[in-house]
Design a protein around this motif. Structure first.
Motif, PDB file in Angstrom:
ATOM      1  N   THR A  11      92.249-103.791  -4.995  1.00 23.59           N
ATOM      2  CA  THR A  11      91.890-105.264  -4.193  1.00 23.59           C
ATOM      3  C   THR A  11      90.412-105.164  -4.607  1.00 23.59           C
ATOM      4  O   THR A  11      89.739-104.329  -4.346  1.00 23.59           O
ATOM      5  CB  THR A  11      92.197-104.834  -2.786  1.00 23.59           C
ATOM      6  OG1 THR A  11      93.679-104.697  -2.768  1.00 23.59           O
ATOM      7  CG2 THR A  11      91.868-106.250  -2.206  1.00 23.59           C
ATOM      8  N   VAL A  12      90.294-106.518  -5.135  1.00 23.53           N
ATOM      9  CA  VAL A  12      88.708-107.009  -5.396  1.00 23.53           C
ATOM     10  C   VAL A  12      88.687-107.958  -4.279  1.00 23.53           C
ATOM     11  O   VAL A  12      89.252-109.077  -4.250  1.00 23.53           O
ATOM     12  CB  VAL A  12      88.642-107.623  -6.798  1.00 23.53           C
ATOM     13  CG1 VAL A  12      87.176-108.100  -7.120  1.00 23.53           C
ATOM     14  CG2 VAL A  12      89.142-106.244  -7.881  1.00 23.53           C
ATOM     15  N   HIS A  13      87.702-107.957  -3.441  1.00 22.72           N
ATOM     16  CA  HIS A  13      87.134-108.872  -2.573  1.00 22.72           C
ATOM     17  C   HIS A  13      86.485-110.080  -2.947  1.00 22.72           C
ATOM     18  O   HIS A  13      85.767-109.815  -3.953  1.00 22.72           O
ATOM     19  CB  HIS A  13      86.557-108.104  -1.294  1.00 22.72           C
ATOM     20  CG  HIS A  13      87.763-107.151  -0.358  1.00 22.72           C
ATOM     21  ND1 HIS A  13      88.631-107.599   0.356  1.00 22.72           N
ATOM     22  CD2 HIS A  13      87.887-105.855  -0.740  1.00 22.72           C
ATOM     23  CE1 HIS A  13      89.380-106.488   0.781  1.00 22.72           C
ATOM     24  NE2 HIS A  13      88.869-105.438   0.094  1.00 22.72           N
ATOM     25  N   ALA A  14      86.301-111.019  -2.080  1.00 31.06           N
ATOM     26  CA  ALA A  14      85.377-112.221  -2.668  1.00 31.06           C
ATOM     27  C   ALA A  14      83.899-111.642  -2.929  1.00 31.06           C
ATOM     28  O   ALA A  14      83.268-112.197  -3.596  1.00 31.06           O
ATOM     29  CB  ALA A  14      85.358-113.286  -1.537  1.00 31.06           C
ATOM     30  N   SER A  15      83.647-110.832  -2.175  1.00 35.10           N
ATOM     31  CA  SER A  15      82.053-109.950  -2.215  1.00 35.10           C
ATOM     32  C   SER A  15      81.880-109.382  -3.571  1.00 35.10           C
ATOM     33  O   SER A  15      80.830-108.910  -3.960  1.00 35.10           O
ATOM     34  CB  SER A  15      81.850-109.309  -1.164  1.00 35.10           C
ATOM     35  OG  SER A  15      82.540-108.123  -0.952  1.00 35.10           O
ATOM     36  N   ASP A  61      94.232-114.568  -3.732  1.00 32.05           N
ATOM     37  CA  ASP A  61      94.036-115.090  -2.275  1.00 32.05           C
ATOM     38  C   ASP A  61      92.933-115.530  -2.216  1.00 32.05           C
ATOM     39  O   ASP A  61      91.996-115.201  -2.820  1.00 32.05           O
ATOM     40  CB  ASP A  61      94.519-113.767  -1.547  1.00 32.05           C
ATOM     41  CG  ASP A  61      94.578-114.323   0.005  1.00 32.05           C
ATOM     42  OD1 ASP A  61      93.341-114.113   0.489  1.00 32.05           O
ATOM     43  OD2 ASP A  61      95.497-114.451   0.428  1.00 32.05           O
ATOM     44  N   PRO A  62      92.710-116.458  -1.285  1.00 34.50           N
ATOM     45  CA  PRO A  62      91.388-117.017  -0.959  1.00 34.50           C
ATOM     46  C   PRO A  62      90.291-115.887  -0.835  1.00 34.50           C
ATOM     47  O   PRO A  62      89.063-116.128  -1.232  1.00 34.50           O
ATOM     48  CB  PRO A  62      91.253-117.756  -0.050  1.00 34.50           C
ATOM     49  CG  PRO A  62      92.663-118.471   0.193  1.00 34.50           C
ATOM     50  CD  PRO A  62      93.604-117.438  -0.303  1.00 34.50           C
ATOM     51  N   ALA A  63      90.504-114.862  -0.322  1.00 37.90           N
ATOM     52  CA  ALA A  63      89.754-113.884   0.170  1.00 37.90           C
ATOM     53  C   ALA A  63      89.717-112.640  -0.768  1.00 37.90           C
ATOM     54  O   ALA A  63      88.667-112.026  -0.828  1.00 37.90           O
ATOM     55  CB  ALA A  63      89.839-113.282   1.671  1.00 37.90           C
ATOM     56  N   LYS A  64      90.597-112.611  -1.567  1.00 40.23           N
ATOM     57  CA  LYS A  64      90.704-111.368  -2.344  1.00 40.23           C
ATOM     58  C   LYS A  64      91.628-111.664  -3.793  1.00 40.23           C
ATOM     59  O   LYS A  64      92.505-112.508  -3.651  1.00 40.23           O
ATOM     60  CB  LYS A  64      91.154-110.198  -1.495  1.00 40.23           C
ATOM     61  CG  LYS A  64      92.576-110.245  -1.034  1.00 40.23           C
ATOM     62  CD  LYS A  64      92.959-109.142  -0.083  1.00 40.23           C
ATOM     63  CE  LYS A  64      94.157-109.431   0.554  1.00 40.23           C
ATOM     64  NZ  LYS A  64      94.364-108.548   1.665  1.00 40.23           N
ATOM     65  N   THR A  65      91.743-110.752  -4.398  1.00 40.56           N
ATOM     66  CA  THR A  65      92.600-110.721  -5.473  1.00 40.56           C
ATOM     67  C   THR A  65      93.178-109.320  -5.789  1.00 40.56           C
ATOM     68  O   THR A  65      92.256-108.251  -5.875  1.00 40.56           O
ATOM     69  CB  THR A  65      91.985-111.015  -6.983  1.00 40.56           C
ATOM     70  OG1 THR A  65      91.440-112.432  -6.831  1.00 40.56           O
ATOM     71  CG2 THR A  65      92.966-110.721  -8.145  1.00 40.56           C
TER      72      THR A  65
END
Length: 97
Positions: A11-15, A61-65
């Motif tokens: 999981t790669v978060h938006a940050s 997803d808007p917050a993560k991939t």
């Protein structure tokens, strides 16, 4: 990661923070599980950079991939760990035995 019955995901978060993990099924004998378990990110990143694992199609997803993690298909060169040189005394002891 090579057990297909326990899929691993990255999981790669938006940050930009990456997290590798899998779902740990509940074990009624030990009363453990039923939760997500994280894998050490530096180790998984090293496996990815060495080509030992690959990432599947992204689920955005808007917050993560999220990516499914797969073992690499091609042959991987073995990791060579240099052996400490033996002293002449150690070689003589091995030959004498």
């Amino acid at each position: 990661m090579s057990n297909s019955r326990t899929p691993v995901f990255c999981t790669v978060h938006a940050s930009g923070r990456r997290r590798y993990g899998y779902w740990q099924p509940y074990d009624s004998v030990t009363n453990r599980g039923g939760c997500y378990a994280a894998l050490p990110t530096p180790v998984c990143d090293r496996l990815y950079s060495q080509g030992r694992i690959t990432l599947g199609e992204p689920l955005v997803d808007p917050a993560k991939t999220t990516y499914r993690v797969w073992p690499a298909h091609g042959p991987v060169a073995p990791v060579r760990i240099p052996a400490a040189p033996l002293s002449a005394m150690a070689v003589a002891q091995v030959l004498a035995a």
